[in-house]
Design an enzyme around this catalytic site. Structure first.
Site, PDB file in Angstrom:
ATOM      1  N   LYS B  90       0.807  -1.224   0.000  1.00  0.00           N
ATOM      2  CA  LYS B  90       0.000   0.000   0.000  1.00  0.00           C
ATOM      3  C   LYS B  90       0.841   1.277   0.000  1.00  0.00           C
ATOM      4  O   LYS B  90       0.417   2.310  -0.495  1.00  0.00           O
ATOM      5  CB  LYS B  90      -0.953   0.006   1.200  1.00  0.00           C
ATOM      6  CG  LYS B  90      -2.038  -1.066   1.142  1.00  0.00           C
ATOM      7  CD  LYS B  90      -3.037  -0.806   0.038  1.00  0.00           C
ATOM      8  CE  LYS B  90      -4.210  -1.790   0.081  1.00  0.00           C
ATOM      9  NZ  LYS B  90      -5.075  -1.645  -1.115  1.00  0.00           N
ATOM     10  N   GLU B 112      -9.744   5.991   3.036  1.00  0.00           N
ATOM     11  CA  GLU B 112     -10.527   4.900   3.617  1.00  0.00           C
ATOM     12  C   GLU B 112      -9.559   3.768   3.897  1.00  0.00           C
ATOM     13  O   GLU B 112      -8.498   3.701   3.295  1.00  0.00           O
ATOM     14  CB  GLU B 112     -11.595   4.434   2.628  1.00  0.00           C
ATOM     15  CG  GLU B 112     -11.096   3.426   1.576  1.00  0.00           C
ATOM     16  CD  GLU B 112     -10.059   3.989   0.620  1.00  0.00           C
ATOM     17  OE1 GLU B 112     -10.000   5.224   0.478  1.00  0.00           O
ATOM     18  OE2 GLU B 112      -9.291   3.204   0.018  1.00  0.00           O
ATOM     19  N   SER B 382       1.892  -9.724  -0.656  1.00  0.00           N
ATOM     20  CA  SER B 382       1.564  -8.295  -0.654  1.00  0.00           C
ATOM     21  C   SER B 382       1.722  -7.623   0.700  1.00  0.00           C
ATOM     22  O   SER B 382       1.878  -6.415   0.787  1.00  0.00           O
ATOM     23  CB  SER B 382       0.142  -8.095  -1.168  1.00  0.00           C
ATOM     24  OG  SER B 382      -0.765  -8.865  -0.416  1.00  0.00           O
TER      25      SER B 382
END
Lengths: 261, 405
Positions: B90, B112, B382
């Site tokens: 991210k 969010e 990830s």
């Protein structure tokens, strides 16, 4: 001329009121919604907006969000709203504009939806998350059947887009009085008046102003520069009050609505 | 194949910009700023510098020797996005968009978050760049990812817990959009996945595609060939699209996206938008047209996954397009299999994966078993699993009770 066109023509003759009430269909239940539409129609509003509940209403504040959640919990859907309207016979009432998020319309099927809306005698459709660029398929289907697709313009709409939207629009233009979601601010800024002035330069269509109108004085102020004032959350809030009977609730909402006429 | 959206942000029938009129102008402004930044060498250099010096790129490509032996088939490699600062991919997107916000002169950042990884990444970048940060998080997610709530607060962000709807990621996005509608002039909405209205799906992909570009380079250098398979988990789809993108033109490399099959096939029990008869079909949610889990009347369904980051009813529009063009294959892994993947990776490789990534591990393992030993699979790891420790012990206890641990 479309039903909305005729209604706004009556407005200029003083035969209708520059007032557009908004109700959320199915809160507290669809039978009450039908009664409310009948009662509000007696106030001769230039149009009435009927909101279709949606699970993820990103343009709405808490009042309409909660009303939508209650309606959905009772199983209200576009199909059931249509059933209710079939019995109600909308052509005998003030013109109704169906106000929906796009996905319920998309799932119903654009063509089937347009056919249904026109068959029921509804005057217009407003799809809140369908901006001008994406509206062509739905508008084509509605226009063939003489139903108006209502467009929003907001304080953030550029001059260029204002012209584009004015070219596409029919029925009336809905001016969002301020940025933000429905029903949260209690004040009305001058932004909407400036926006209406900008609109007048590019269109002859009538203009309704909404988002944040909660008092009769605000509605009267809006009518000094626009044809109609839309009142949503205030009425939805009133319809959510506890009442001893359906009649009592309908009377309370009508009374609340009368101050905006 | 090429996979680029048109001017309106459509990949074929999917994508676009389905938003209230108030958001059209901010999205146009954002598109313009993003396109300018994309062409600007100095912007690209600032981003590359931060990726190297701050978040820790390039991330390693690890050969998973014991996992490979355990599977007894294809050789398994891991792309180590879990080793990035903040512990997941991210940060790639948060850095890119944070720099963009700074360039646009916006001081107030909203975001969010589902699993909390995007929220943490955004809060981190805001601290780094001196920007105000507000993160919306569903109450259910805040409960199951409590460590990330604390991390965001430590980083100076305000966490606003969302109590509406299903109290997960979709409701957090609803609230962020409502916030943005109210104040788009000063606020930058830093969306965390490859979804939402144009230009977000494109922009997020562009900031994530470094994952695949590095993997391709690293694998070629090491093996003198391309991998046979790539496997990535998919919630909204940002790690997967970033991983796949550099390989789209390599038609021989098979790309596999892994959705969350949750705990059952019925609507509400899973988050697999492409599952046959699972309730996913084309629809409009959060500004984009893609596959959405919904009922017959177009109301968005609730979803379930053990991993908060995959617990979302829609999938990014580019994935819908890549599936239609048959360039990427989509499969689903349920909660139990994902948990097995979680434990196996911890025990065999000394790596605790995020529960999201554990879905990709579980499928990669299943795939490896069926393949010959000369085949290769790269799994995108990830994120790391520290944030999931609170939700896993209960499961471990259950396993013990069944005598399996």
């Amino acid at each position: 001329m479309s039903a909305l066109g005729e209604s706004f023509a009556r407005l200029t003759k003083g035969e209708a009121a520059g007032f557009i009430p908004f109700l959320l269909a199915g809160d507290p239940d669809l039978e009450t919604t039908a009664e409310l539409l009948r009662a509000l129609s007696r106030l001769a509003p230039v149009a009435m907006e009927l909101g279709v509940p949606f699970s993820d209403p990103t343009a709405d504040g808490p009042i309409i969000q909660r009303a939508a959640q209650r309606a959905l919990a009772r199983g209200v859907s576009l199909a059931r709203i249509f059933q209710m309207l079939e019995k109600l016979r909308p052509n005998e009432l003030a013109p109704i504009v169906l106000f929906s998020y796009y996905n319920p319309i998309f799932q119903f099927g654009i063509k089937a939806f347009a056919r249904k809306v026109s068959g029921l005698g509804l005057a217009g459709v407003l799809a809140v998350d369908l901006p001008a660029e994406a509206a062509a398929p739905l508008q084509k289907q509605l226009r063939q059947r003489n139903v108006d697709l209502i467009f929003l313009v907001t304080p953030t709409t550029s001059a260029k887009r204002l012209e584009k939207i004015a070219r596409l629009a029919s029925g009336f233009l809905y001016v969002v009085a301020r940025t933000g979601v429905t029903g949260t601010a209690r004040t009305l800024t001058d932004e909407s008046q400036e926006l209406v002035a900008r609109l007048r330069r590019v269109t002859d269509l009538p203009v309704a102003v909404g988002f944040g109108i909660t008092a009769g004085t605000q509605a009267r102020r809006v009518r000094r520069y626009a044809e109609a004032a839309v009142v949503g959350s205030r009425l939805v809030e009133e319809a959510a009050q506890k009442a001893s009977s359906r009649d009592a609730l309908v009377r309370a909402v009508s009374k609340c609505a009368r101050q905006f006429v | 194949m090429r996979s680029e959206p048109n001017e309106q942000g459509f990949w074929g029938d999917y994508g676009g910009r389905f938003v209230a009129e108030t958001l059209v102008a901010p999205l146009e402004e954002l598109t313009e700023a993003f396109c300018a930044a994309r062409r600007d060498r100095s912007f690209q250099r600032s981003l590359t510098d931060l990726q190297r010096d701050y978040s820790g790129r390039p991330t390693p490509l690890t050969f998973a020797a014991r996992l490979t032996t355990h599977a007894g088939g294809a050789r398994i490699f891991l792309k180590r996005e879990d080793l990035l600062h903040t512990g997941a991919h991210k940060i790639n997107n948060a850095l890119g968009q944070g720099l963009l916000a700074q360039r646009m002169g916006k001081r107030r950042i909203i975001a969010e978050t589902g699993a909390g990884q995007h929220g943490v990444a955004t809060a981190t970048v805001c601290a780094l760049l001196g920007l105000e940060c507000i993160v919306y998080m569903g109450a259910e997610d805040a409960r199951r990812q409590a460590p990330n709530v604390l991390r965001m607060r430590l980083l100076g962000a305000e966490v606003r817990v969302v109590e509406s709807g299903s109290r997960t990621l979709k409701d957090a996005i609803n609230e962020a959009l409502r916030d943005w509608v109210a104040d788009a002039r000063d606020t930058y909405y830093l969306l965390g996945s490859a979804l939402g209205p144009h230009p977000y799906p494109l922009m997020v992909r562009e900031f994530q595609k470094v994952i695949g570009a590095e993997t391709r380079r690293q694998f070629l250098r090491r093996e003198k060939a391309l991998p046979d398979y790539l496997v990535a988990c998919i919630g909204g789809g940002s790690n997967a699209i970033g991983f796949f993108h550099a390989f789209l033109k390599d038609e021989k490399v098979q790309l596999i996206g892994v959705e969350a099959a949750g705990k059952g096939k019925r609507l509400g029990q899973h988050a697999a938008r492409f599952l046959p008869n699972g309730g996913g079909k084309p629809g409009v949610l959060h500004g984009t047209l893609s596959y959405v889990l919904q009922d017959e009347s177009g109301q968005i369904a609730n979803t379930h996954s053990i991993s908060a980051g995959l617990d979302y009813p829609a999938i990014g529009p580019e994935h819908a397009f890549l599936r239609e063009r048959k360039r990427v294959r989509y499969v689903a892994i349920n909660d139990d299999e994902a948990l097995r993947g979680f434990h196996i990776l911890a025990e065999l490789e000394g790596i605790i994966p995020a529960l999201e990534s554990a879905h990709a591990i579980a499928y990669g393992l299943r795939l490896a078993k069926k393949l010959a030993r000369d085949k290769t699979i790269v799994i995108n790891l990830s994120g790391r699993g520290d944030k999931d420790l609170a939700s896993v012990p209960a499961v471990v206890r259950r396993k013990r009770a069944r005598g399996k641990a």
